[in-house]
Design a protein around this motif. Structure first.
Motif, PDB file in Angstrom:
ATOM      1  N   LEU A   7      24.115 -27.182 143.089  1.00 30.77           N
ATOM      2  CA  LEU A   7      24.706 -26.288 143.733  1.00 30.77           C
ATOM      3  C   LEU A   7      25.441 -27.279 144.611  1.00 30.77           C
ATOM      4  O   LEU A   7      25.857 -28.673 143.910  1.00 30.77           O
ATOM      5  CB  LEU A   7      23.165 -26.227 144.760  1.00 30.77           C
ATOM      6  N   GLU A  80      15.285 -24.419 155.176  1.00 33.75           N
ATOM      7  CA  GLU A  80      16.688 -23.948 154.433  1.00 33.75           C
ATOM      8  C   GLU A  80      17.811 -23.991 155.007  1.00 33.75           C
ATOM      9  O   GLU A  80      18.678 -23.850 154.873  1.00 33.75           O
ATOM     10  CB  GLU A  80      16.390 -21.991 153.630  1.00 33.75           C
ATOM     11  N   TRP A  84      21.386 -25.247 154.104  1.00 28.73           N
ATOM     12  CA  TRP A  84      22.421 -24.277 153.974  1.00 28.73           C
ATOM     13  C   TRP A  84      23.672 -24.589 154.849  1.00 28.73           C
ATOM     14  O   TRP A  84      24.729 -24.355 154.197  1.00 28.73           O
ATOM     15  CB  TRP A  84      21.949 -22.903 153.526  1.00 28.73           C
ATOM     16  N   GLN A  87      25.231 -26.646 152.302  1.00 26.07           N
ATOM     17  CA  GLN A  87      25.352 -26.645 151.490  1.00 26.07           C
ATOM     18  C   GLN A  87      26.603 -24.881 151.257  1.00 26.07           C
ATOM     19  O   GLN A  87      26.842 -24.536 152.270  1.00 26.07           O
ATOM     20  CB  GLN A  87      24.460 -25.785 150.255  1.00 26.07           C
ATOM     21  N   GLN A  88      26.594 -25.201 149.752  1.00 27.01           N
ATOM     22  CA  GLN A  88      27.939 -24.031 149.540  1.00 27.01           C
ATOM     23  C   GLN A  88      27.829 -23.733 148.405  1.00 27.01           C
ATOM     24  O   GLN A  88      26.941 -24.290 147.220  1.00 27.01           O
ATOM     25  CB  GLN A  88      29.054 -24.077 150.076  1.00 27.01           C
ATOM     26  N   ALA A  89      28.083 -22.108 148.105  1.00 32.95           N
ATOM     27  CA  ALA A  89      27.430 -21.620 146.424  1.00 32.95           C
ATOM     28  C   ALA A  89      28.372 -22.389 145.627  1.00 32.95           C
ATOM     29  O   ALA A  89      29.817 -22.551 146.319  1.00 32.95           O
ATOM     30  CB  ALA A  89      27.259 -20.269 146.607  1.00 32.95           C
ATOM     31  N   LYS A  98      21.906 -19.610 145.746  1.00 27.07           N
ATOM     32  CA  LYS A  98      21.655 -20.928 146.358  1.00 27.07           C
ATOM     33  C   LYS A  98      22.488 -21.569 145.113  1.00 27.07           C
ATOM     34  O   LYS A  98      22.925 -22.530 144.245  1.00 27.07           O
ATOM     35  CB  LYS A  98      21.250 -21.101 147.578  1.00 27.07           C
ATOM     36  N   TRP A  99      20.717 -22.048 144.684  1.00 29.37           N
ATOM     37  CA  TRP A  99      21.114 -22.954 143.813  1.00 29.37           C
ATOM     38  C   TRP A  99      20.729 -22.482 142.027  1.00 29.37           C
ATOM     39  O   TRP A  99      20.314 -21.241 141.973  1.00 29.37           O
ATOM     40  CB  TRP A  99      19.296 -23.940 143.353  1.00 29.37           C
TER      41      TRP A  99
END
Length: 108
Positions: A7, A80, A84, A87-89, A98-99
């Motif tokens: 990820l 989550e 998020w 995070q970024q895809a 996601k992961w």
């Protein structure tokens, strides 16, 4: 079983540092949800903004059961959503993913 995932984090040093600080002491309910699902060990590694997660599970683990338990838990959903925000895809991720589960192609 061992599973490996990848990820990306948003490419911002301050945001990455915050993300890592959150993982110095995860919420107790998050740790409990991980362990109760049959995950026996989980490790995160980072290079730049790319994350790798190695997850070891026992025979009781099921991706479907873990996803259902997470969806039913407001505290996991709150965690989550917070994660998020950092995070970024991956470019290769499917919509909503996601992961991304990595495929082992070599073993010595």
């Amino acid at each position: 079983m061992r599973y490996c995932f990848a990820l990306d984090l948003k490419d911002d040093p301050a945001s990455i540092a915050e993300y890592e600080r959150h993982h110095l002491r995860i919420w107790p309910e998050i740790e409990a949800s991980i362990r109760e699902s049959g995950i026996t060990d989980m490790q995160l590694f980072r290079t730049g903004n790319r994350l790798f997660m190695i997850m070891e599970t026992d025979g009781s683990f099921s991706f479907e059961a873990k996803a259902a338990a997470d969806a039913a838990s407001p505290i996991v959903q709150k965690w989550e959503a917070l994660m998020w925000s950092y995070q970024q895809a991956l470019p290769t991720a499917k919509p909503g993913e996601k992961w991304v589960l990595m495929e082992r192609f070599f073993k010595l």
